[in-house]
Design an enzyme around this catalytic site. Structure first.
Site, PDB file in Angstrom:
ATOM      1  CB  CYS A 272     -13.875  -4.348  -1.645  1.00 31.85           C
ATOM      2  SG  CYS A 272     -13.777  -5.694  -2.826  1.00 31.85           S
ATOM      3  CG  HIS A 330      -9.684  -5.987  -0.422  1.00 31.68           C
ATOM      4  ND1 HIS A 330     -10.996  -5.594  -0.323  1.00 31.68           N
ATOM      5  CD2 HIS A 330      -8.971  -5.098   0.295  1.00 31.68           C
ATOM      6  CE1 HIS A 330     -11.065  -4.520   0.440  1.00 31.68           C
ATOM      7  NE2 HIS A 330      -9.847  -4.180   0.823  1.00 31.68           N
ATOM      8  CG  ASP A 353      -9.054  -0.952   1.621  1.00 28.69           C
ATOM      9  OD1 ASP A 353     -10.212  -0.771   1.190  1.00 28.69           O
ATOM     10  OD2 ASP A 353      -8.620  -2.071   1.945  1.00 28.69           O
ATOM     11  CG  ASN A 393       4.736 -10.488   1.575  1.00 24.78           C
ATOM     12  OD1 ASN A 393       4.762 -11.116   0.531  1.00 24.78           O
ATOM     13  ND2 ASN A 393       5.759 -10.437   2.411  1.00 24.78           N
TER      14      ASN A 393
END
Ligand SMILES: *[C@@H]1O[C@H](CO)[C@@H](O)[C@H](O)[C@H]1NC(C)=O
Ligand SMILES: *[C@@H]1O[C@H](CO)[C@@H](O)[C@H](O)[C@H]1NC(C)=O
Ligand SMILES: *[C@@H]1O[C@H](CO)[C@@H](O)[C@H](O)[C@H]1NC(C)=O
Ligand SMILES: *[C@@H]1O[C@H](CO)[C@@H](O)[C@H](O)[C@H]1NC(C)=O
Length: 523
Positions: A272, A330, A353, A393
């Site tokens: 990542c 991440h 991402d 979340n």
């Protein structure tokens, strides 16, 4: 000197003056690099005789692939900010030259343009290829959709070629320096090649070139091109013998050069932070403000119910009953742009991402997802808000299982997304971004109280091959003596994996008198 034609001798691109003025010094040694929405200067030198405004008409053309725009060179002040234009600044009859200002619109497509000059005098017409120039996005321009008003932020998020990526745990950040390397020889040209290698470009290059005016479109193209089908192949197996271990890279330039040299075959391997850092280089080079962001305890919610389920044995060993996982951290990217497509209130920082996780519109691509939409739980908005929302979340449902029965359960809303941070502007420290992603509902680390019969206390300790010591204090809050059994269970966790099997455990019987507390230390 009547009846002769005006002929071009040469052109001076005034590289150092223009690149200084366009904040583009060092980005290319081959081409003039300028930012859209701001004029640049060139000087035209003529042969045999000077330019005569009455006899000669001069027209420029700028070409990007099949896209083509023509504009005349005039003495009048350029007024139409959203059009290409050419304005004569001064004439020098001794050197037979013209100083010229060329205007580009702040919404022009980004790319490598071919500039031509067409001279029409008397009956003759001559065309000259002046050369190539690279047009970039312009965060310095107030009408560009990537405009960033703070000078120190532009220095950091567009011009800075080195940075820090954060790993470790929220209580023990492990900073790692990274060379973005956008000023290394050939990197900007490689970034443009990434765009040319995209499926969108192969399918319809004219449409793709036209869409390159738009940061939302461009960031999606780059995001998909950085991973598996493009620049970097991901691998989490632990066996990197066929390539380079992700943790060995220290900068993006080596990876981009390797991709270019290997005829655009994906470089082995990325994880990542490598994907995010390489994309950061490409975006900064193209002129889109970007920063690398770490989310600690990042949830990978496979069934989109915003709950990560974890099952433990009675002695605290985590059981492999759920495919959903929480990564220690991440790393993704935030890019700064306006969002005319979904509403200006969602302009600003957007999550992109590039790590291949879930497909978005059929390709591995995630974002741009407005940070504000995550905070407001606008899961209806483009792109990929539900996925990123869950990453920061999701709640963790913990169940203790005995003989296939759940004997205790609890819900923890604080563990996931416990810290979101990036390198601070002009600083080596982390800047906490958590409050931009979530409501500030952080409750202080509470003492676990034993209401049921059994409870799990989850403690995360950093790795790094050091010995670990910690202590647990148990207090009896009632007026009668109590006996309890304490189990300690240690399991290894690599950053993106689920827990491995138990490598150490211990258990104790503890007897506590009324209101008594006991502390046990483990080394
Ligand atoms: C990762 O690399 C290993 C070893 O070369 C290979 O066996 C495995 O298939 C690779 N995994 C992926 C997802 O490419
Ligand atoms: C990049 O950031 C570091 C740390 O804040 C700073 O020391 C350095 O001068 C910056 N470099 C540039 C080129 O702005
Ligand atoms: C995140 O989860 C917490 C706890 O479940 C909740 O209070 C909050 O509203 C959620 N959303 C955001 C954006 O923080
Ligand atoms: C937790 O327990 C410790 C030790 O008994 C005590 O000092 C602390 O105030 C407690 N914290 C809370 C939030 O109750």
């Amino acid at each position: 000197s009547v009846n002769t034609d005006l002929k071009l001798k040469c052109v001076s691109w005034q590289l150092s003056e223009n690149q200084k003025d366009h904040e583009s010094e060092g980005l290319s040694s081959k081409h003039l690099v300028v930012r859209r929405g701001r004029p640049f200067k060139i000087t035209l030198f003529f042969k045999d005789e000077p330019f005569s405004p009455l006899m000669d008409s001069l027209v420029f053309s700028a070409q990007l692939g099949e896209l083509y725009v023509q504009f005349p060179l005039t003495f009048s002040r350029h007024v139409s900010a959203f059009k290409w234009g050419g304005q004569i600044l001064s004439e020098n009859s001794w050197s037979q030259s013209l100083r010229v200002l060329i205007f580009t619109p702040p919404n022009a497509p980004l790319g490598l343009y071919n500039l031509q000059l067409h001279i029409k005098s008397q009956a003759q017409q001559h065309s000259y290829a002046l050369g190539n120039l690279i047009l970039l996005f312009n965060p310095w321009c107030s009408t560009d959709e990537v405009h960033l008003s703070h000078a120190d932020q532009r220095e950091e998020y567009v011009k800075n070629d080195s940075g820090i990526l954060f790993m470790g745990t929220p209580d023990n950040l492990l900073p790692r320096t990274w060379e973005f390397g956008q000023y290394e020889e050939g990197i900007l040209e490689t970034c443009l090649k990434i765009l040319d290698m995209s499926p969108q470009h192969s399918k319809n290059s004219q449409k793709d070139n036209l869409c390159r005016s738009n940061a939302v479109y461009l960031s999606r193209v780059v995001c998909a091109m950085v991973n598996d089908r493009g620049v970097l192949k991901g691998n989490w197996s632990g066996d990197f013998s066929r390539g380079v271990s992700p943790s060995q890279w220290t900068g993006s330039a080596d990876i981009l050069k390797c991709w270019e040299r290997s005829q655009c075959r994906p470089v082995l391997y990325g994880q990542c932070w490598v994907f995010a850092a390489v994309m950061c280089t490409v975006m900064r080079a193209l002129g889109i403000p970007s920063r690398v962001v770490t989310n600690f305890n990042s949830a990978h919610d496979t069934n989109a119910n915003l709950i990560i389920e974890e099952f433990y044995s009675e002695t605290g060993e985590k059981l492999q009953l759920s495919k959903e996982s929480i990564w220690n951290y991440h790393v993704w990217l935030e890019c700064w742009m306006s969002r005319p497509d979904i509403g200006s209130e969602f302009s600003g920082w957007q999550v992109l991402d590039p790590t291949p996780q879930e497909k978005s519109g059929g390709i591995f691509c995630c974002g741009p997802c407005p940070v504000k939409a995550i905070r407001e739980k606008r899961v209806d908005l483009f792109y990929d808000v539900p996925f990123v929302y869950a990453e920061v979340n999701a709640s963790v449902y913990t169940a203790i299982v005995k003989n296939n029965q759940v004997v205790h359960q609890s819900l923890d809303a604080n563990r996931v997304g416990s810290l979101v941070c990036t390198k601070g502007v002009n600083s080596y420290l982390a800047q906490d971004l958590t409050a931009y992603y979530k409501n500030p509902h952080k409750t202080p680390r509470r003492n676990s109280s034993l209401h049921g019969k059994t409870e799990i206390i989850f403690v995360q300790l950093p790795v790094a091959g050091q010995s670990i010591s910690f202590s647990v204090t148990v207090v009896n809050n009632c007026g009668t003596s109590r006996r309890l059994k304490e189990h300690i269970n240690a399991q290894m966790k690599e950053y993106s994996h689920n827990l491995l099997e138990t490598f150490w455990e211990a258990s104790n019987m503890i007897k506590l008198g009324p209101y008594e507390g006991k502390c046990a230390t483990f080394i």
